[in-house]
Design an enzyme around this catalytic site. Structure first.
Site, PDB file in Angstrom:
ATOM      1  N   LYS A  45       0.867  -1.180   0.000  1.00 29.16           N
ATOM      2  CA  LYS A  45       0.000   0.000   0.000  1.00 29.16           C
ATOM      3  C   LYS A  45       0.913   1.243   0.000  1.00 29.16           C
ATOM      4  CE  LYS A  45      -4.276   1.655   2.058  1.00 29.16           C
ATOM      5  NZ  LYS A  45      -5.362   1.376   3.053  1.00 29.16           N
ATOM      6  N   GLU A  53     -18.837  -4.618  11.287  1.00 34.56           N
ATOM      7  CA  GLU A  53     -19.773  -3.806  12.069  1.00 34.56           C
ATOM      8  C   GLU A  53     -20.791  -4.680  12.804  1.00 34.56           C
ATOM      9  OE1 GLU A  53     -18.881  -3.144   8.951  1.00 34.56           O
ATOM     10  OE2 GLU A  53     -17.904  -1.190   9.078  1.00 34.56           O
ATOM     11  N   ARG A  59     -24.728  -1.238   8.287  1.00 40.32           N
ATOM     12  CA  ARG A  59     -24.298  -2.626   8.072  1.00 40.32           C
ATOM     13  C   ARG A  59     -24.721  -3.508   9.266  1.00 40.32           C
ATOM     14  NH1 ARG A  59     -20.028  -4.727   4.784  1.00 40.32           N
ATOM     15  NH2 ARG A  59     -20.924  -3.618   3.017  1.00 40.32           N
TER      16      ARG A  59
HETATM   17  C1  LIG Z   1     -18.551  -1.482   5.563  1.00 41.48           C
HETATM   18  C2  LIG Z   1     -17.352  -0.564   5.584  1.00 41.48           C
HETATM   19  N1  LIG Z   1     -16.709  -0.363   6.742  1.00 41.48           N
HETATM   20  C3  LIG Z   1     -15.635   0.461   6.793  1.00 41.48           C
HETATM   21  C4  LIG Z   1     -15.186   1.091   5.656  1.00 41.48           C
HETATM   22  C5  LIG Z   1     -14.023   2.072   5.720  1.00 41.48           C
HETATM   23  N2  LIG Z   1     -12.872   1.587   4.963  1.00 41.48           N
HETATM   24  C6  LIG Z   1     -12.582   2.039   3.761  1.00 41.48           C
HETATM   25  S1  LIG Z   1     -11.234   1.347   3.103  1.00 41.48           S
HETATM   26  C7  LIG Z   1     -10.996   0.405   4.497  1.00 41.48           C
HETATM   27  C8  LIG Z   1      -9.844  -0.539   4.590  1.00 41.48           C
HETATM   28  C9  LIG Z   1      -9.884  -1.494   3.435  1.00 41.48           C
HETATM   29  O1  LIG Z   1      -8.781  -2.367   3.532  1.00 41.48           O
HETATM   30  P1  LIG Z   1      -8.465  -3.267   2.280  1.00 41.48           P
HETATM   31  O2  LIG Z   1      -9.705  -3.886   1.804  1.00 41.48           O
HETATM   32  O3  LIG Z   1      -7.360  -4.150   2.673  1.00 41.48           O
HETATM   33  O4  LIG Z   1      -8.014  -2.243   1.153  1.00 41.48           O
HETATM   34  P2  LIG Z   1      -6.628  -1.453   1.053  1.00 41.48           P
HETATM   35  O5  LIG Z   1      -6.927  -0.049   1.511  1.00 41.48           O
HETATM   36  O6  LIG Z   1      -5.627  -2.147   1.928  1.00 41.48           O
HETATM   37  O7  LIG Z   1      -6.247  -1.515  -0.393  1.00 41.48           O
HETATM   38  C10 LIG Z   1     -11.981   0.658   5.419  1.00 41.48           C
HETATM   39  C11 LIG Z   1     -12.055   0.042   6.767  1.00 41.48           C
HETATM   40  C12 LIG Z   1     -15.899   0.852   4.464  1.00 41.48           C
HETATM   41  N3  LIG Z   1     -15.541   1.479   3.297  1.00 41.48           N
HETATM   42  N4  LIG Z   1     -16.954   0.019   4.445  1.00 41.48           N
END
Ligand SMILES: Cc1ncc(C[n+]2csc(CCOP(=O)(O)OP(=O)(O)O)c2C)c(N)n1
Ligand SMILES: CC(=O)[C@@H](O)[C@H](O)COP(=O)(O)O
Ligand SMILES: [Mg+2]
Length: 626
Positions: A282, A367, A395
C-alpha cells in the site's frame, strides 16, 4: 515526472488502447500511471495509498480481460483511481470528488467499466457472483473478477459470498489484494493466516515490512505444478480458500507484470471458482505513502515533492472531542470498553488505543460483530462504547435491534459522520440514522449542535442504564469552548435558544446554527431539541399554545426523521399547530462541498427562510407589511 511526460499514458483513452501495447512497455506505463496518480491526487486530495498499490494489477487486469465485456468488480473502490485513468477518465481526474465531477468510487452511471457501485467494503464477491451466475444463465462466455483487499476480507459478508461461490460452478475469479493493511494495519486471525500462507510458500515479501526484495517461484511453473497436483488427485493440505472450493493460486507479486499477466491469462482460461492471491504494498512507489500508508490512505491536497499535506486551520473536530471524552471517561471508569470496526483513526481512537490497550478493540471491518460483541460485554456489566460512522452503522442494523434494543442493553453508540459528508458522496453520507434509530424501543438518541454539547451528550449517554446513541457530524462545529467537566444533560429536555412569535424552529443537532440565523429573519422561536428520543413533550405542548407553526430542521432524511417524531406527537395529542419538516430529500445527494450540498437541500439560512415562507405565505405577507 518521467522523461516522456506520460507519452504512453496519453495514448490510452480506453483499455482497448492499452491492449494494443506490446507487453514490454507496460512497466513504463505503470511508472507513468503512478506519477500521474500522485500528481493528480496531490491537487485534488482523495484516496492515495491504495491506488498506488494497484497500479500494476489494474494494468494487468485491463490488459488480460476484455473489459468492459469481462466484468471487474472492485471492493470498497478507493483503490480505483488507476482504473478510472485507464478507462477514459484521465483528463477528468481534476474534477475528482468535486461537485458534478468524478466520484471517488466506482459508479455505474459514470462509466461502463464501473460494473458495480461500491464504497462500503466487502460487497465485491457477492456482486461478482451474481454477475457470473447471470452470465452462465445467458450462456455468455463473459469472465467476472472480484478484487478484494485483505481488510475487506475481514467482513462476514465476504465469507458469506465465498461460502456460496465455492459450492457453485460459477465462473468467478476472486483476486485478493493482500497488502497487510486495512486503513490502519490489518487485524484478526485471518490477517495472521494470510501471513502464514506467505511465509509458508516460496515467497519472501514486504508483508512483514521487511526490505526483502519480492521474489517468487515463477508463477507459471507454480501454476502448472498445482494443476498437476489436482490432476493427480494429490490431496495437499490446501489453503482455506481451496478447502472452500476455490482453485487457489498464489501468493504472487502484485507489482510484477511479468508474473501477473501470464498468471491472469492462465486463470482466465480456467472455469469455476478461482482465487488468486496477490501481494502488494500500500503506497507503492511514493516514499511518503510507503512509509505511512495509514496517513496516506486518505489525503488532503499535498506537496508531491515532500508529501506535506495542507491542513485546514479549524477548531477541534467532533471526532477529536469524542476521542478526548473517551479517554477521560475511561480514566474515570474501568468498565469502559472502546470498540471500532476498523476505523481507529477516522473515529478518533488512536490515543485511547495507546492509553488503554486492554480495553480497546479493533474488530476489523465487521460492524455486525462489533455491535453484538458490545452487547455481550454489556451483559457482563461492562460499558461498551461503539465508535461507528453513521453510514457503516447501516451494516449492523439487525444487531442494533435484536441484540441491543430488544435486550435493553447499556451499549453506547458514538455515531460519527452523521449527515452529509461532502467529497465521499452518497455511499458515505450519514443520511438515515435518525430515521432508522428513532423507531427502536429503549434507545435514547441525541444529536449534538456544538462541540461542548457533544461532550455533555457523550457523558449523558454513558451514564444512562440502557441503549443510547449520540450523533455528530463530520468535521468541526461552530467552535464553542469545550469544558472538560463531565456534565450530564437532563434526559429528554430541550433548550429554547431564541424567543419569537408564531413560528417555532425546532432544530436537531448540527443545523441549529442555520436555524438561529433563520430565526432572526423570521422572528421565530428557536429550540435546540437535543433529544431525538425521547422528545421534550412538555415543551412542545407549551409552545403549541403560543405558536401556529412548528418547523423541524435536521440533517437527516425527512422520511421518518426526528421531525417525523414531532409530527407524530402533534397528531397523537391533537396539538393546534401546523408542522413543516425540513431535512434531506428522498434522494441521494451527490458528492461536493458540504456547505453547497446543504444549500442545495435548502438547509442553509436562506433555504430555511425560503421554505418556511413558501409553506406559510401569510408569514411572508405579515413580515413584508411589518
Ligand atoms: C462497511 C465498511 N466499513 C468500513 C469502511 C471504511 N474503509 C474504507 S477502506 C478500508 C480498509 C480497506 O482495507 P483493504 O480492503 O485491505 O483495502 P486497502 O486499503 O488495503 O487496499 C476501510 C475500513 C468501508 N468502506 N466500508
Ligand atoms: C474509503 C473509505 O470508506 C474511508 O476511507 C472513508 O472515505 C473515510 O471517510 P472520512 O474521510 O470521513 O474518515
Ligand atoms: Mg489491505
Amino acid at each position: 515526472m518521467t522523461k516522456t511526460g506520460h507519452a504512453l499514458l496519453r495514448t490510452i483513452d480506453s483499455p482497448a488502447d492499452l491492449r494494443r501495447l506490446p507487453e514490454g512497455v507496460l512497466p513504463q506505463l505503470a511508472q507513468e500511471l503512478r506519477e500521474y496518480l500522485i500528481t493528480s491526487v496531490s491537487r485534488t486530495g482523495g484516496h492515495l495509498a491504495a491506488g498506488l498499490g494497484t497500479v500494476e494489477l489494474t494494468i494487468a487486469l485491463h490488459y488480460v480481460f476484455d473489459t468492459p465485456e469481462d466484468r471487474i468488480v472492485w471492493d470498497v473502490g478507493h483503490q480505483t483511481y488507476p482504473h478510472k485513468i485507464l478507462t477514459g477518465r484521465r483528463e477528468r481526474m481534476a474534477t475528482l470528488r468535486k461537485a458534478n465531477g468524478l466520484s471517488g468510487f466506482p459508479k455505474r452511471s459514470e462509466s461502463p467499466y464501473d460494473t458495480f457501485g461500491v464504497g462500503h467494503s466487502s460487497t465485491s464477491i457477492s456482486a461478482a457472483l451474481g454477475m457470473a451466475v447471470a452470465a452462465k444463465q445467458a450462456r455468455e462466455a463473459r469472465q467476472v473478477v472480484a478484487v478484494i483487499g485483505d481488510g475487506a476480507l475481514t467482513a462476514g459478508m465476504a465469507f458469506e459470498a465465498l461460502n456460496n461461490a465455492g459450492s457453485m460452478d460459477a465462473d468467478l475469479l476472486v483476486i485478493l489484494n493482500d497488502n497487510d493493511m486495512s486503513i490502519s494495519p490489518n487485524v484478526g486471525a485471518l490477517s495472521s493466516y494470510l501471513a502464514r500462507i506467505l511465509s509458508g510458500r516460496a515467497y519472501t515479501s514486504v508483508r512483514s515490512g521487511s526490505k526483502t526484495v519480492l521474489s517468487t517461484v515463477r508463477p507459471v511453473f507454480q501454476f502448472a505444478k498445482r494443476i498437476e497436483e489436482h490432476m493427480k488427485g494429490i490431496i495437499m493440505p490446501g489453503t482455506l480458500f481451496e478447502e472452500l472450493g476455490f482453485n487457489y493460486i498464489g501468493p504472487i507479486d502484485g507489482h510484477d507484470l511479468a508474473s501477473l499477466i501470464p498468471t491472469l491469462r492462465n486463470m482466465r482460461s480456467l472455469k469455476g471458482p478461482r482465487f488468486l492471491h496477490v501481494v502488494t504494498r500500500k503506497g507503492k512507489g511514493y516514499t511518503p505513502a510507503e512509509g505511512d500508508p495509514c496517513v496516506y490512505h486518505g489525503v488532503t491536497p499535498f506537496d508531491p515533492q515532500t508529501g506535506k499535506m495542507e491542513t485546514k486551520a479549524s477548531g477541534k473536530t467532533y471526532t477529536q472531542i469524542f476521542g478526548e471524552w473517551l479517554c477521560d471517561m475511561a480514566a474515570a471508569d474501568s468498565r469502559l470498553i472502546g470498540i471500532t470496526p476498523a476505523m481507529r483513526e477516522g473515529s478518533g481512537l488512536v490515543e485511547f488505543s495507546e492509553r488503554f490497550p486492554d480495553r480497546y478493540f479493533d474488530v476489523g471491518i465487521a460492524e455486525q460483530h462489533a455491535l453484538t460483541f458490545a452487547a455481550g460485554l454489556a451483559c457482563e456489566g461492562l460499558k461498551p462504547v461503539v465508535a461507528i460512522y453513521s453510514t457503516f452503522l447501516q451494516r449492523g442494523y439487525d444487531q442494533v435491534i435484536h441484540d441491543i434494543s430488544l435486550q435493553n442493553l447499556p451499549v453506547m453508540l458514538a455515531i460519527d459522520r452523521g449527515g452529509l459528508v461532502g467529497a465521499d458522496g452518497p455511499t458515505h453520507a450519514g443520511s438515515f440514522d435518525l430515521s432508522f434509530m428513532r423507531c427502536l424501543p429503549h434507545f435514547v438518541i441525541m444529536a449534538a449542535s456544538d462541540e461542548n454539547e457533544c461532550r455533555q451528550m457523550l457523558y449523558t449517554a454513558y451514564q444512562h442504564d440502557g441503549p443510547t446513541a449520540v450523533r455528530y457530524p463530520r468535521g468541526s462545529g461552530p467552535g464553542v469552548a469545550v469544558e472538560r467537566a463531565m456534565t450530564a444533560l437532563p434526559i429528554g429536555k430541550a433548550e429554547v435558544r431564541r424567543h419569537g412569535t408564531r413560528v417555532a424552529l425546532l432544530a436537531f443537532g448540527s443545523l441549529l446554527s442555520a436555524a438561529l440565523g433563520a430565526g432572526e429573519t423570521l422572528n421565530a422561536t428557536v429550540v435546540n431539541m437535543r433529544f431525538v428520543k425521547p422528545l421534550d413533550e412538555a415543551l412542545l405542548i407549551r409552545l403549541a399554545r403560543s405558536h401556529e407553526f412548528f418547523v423541524t430542521i435536521e440533517e437527516n432524511v425527512v422520511a421518518g426523521g426526528a421531525g417525523s417524531g414531532v409530527g407524530e406527537l402533534v397528531g397523537q395529542l391533537q396539538l393546534p399547530v401546523r408542522v413543516l419538516n425540513l431535512g434531506l430529500p428522498d434522494s441521494y445527494i451527490e458528492h461536493g462541498s458540504p456547505a453547497q450540498m446543504l444549500a442545495d437541500c435548502g438547509l442553509d439560512v436562506s433555504g430555511i427562510v425560503r421554505q418556511v415562507r413558501g409553506a406559510m405565505p401569510e408569514l411572508a405577507r405579515a413580515s413584508e407589511s411589518a
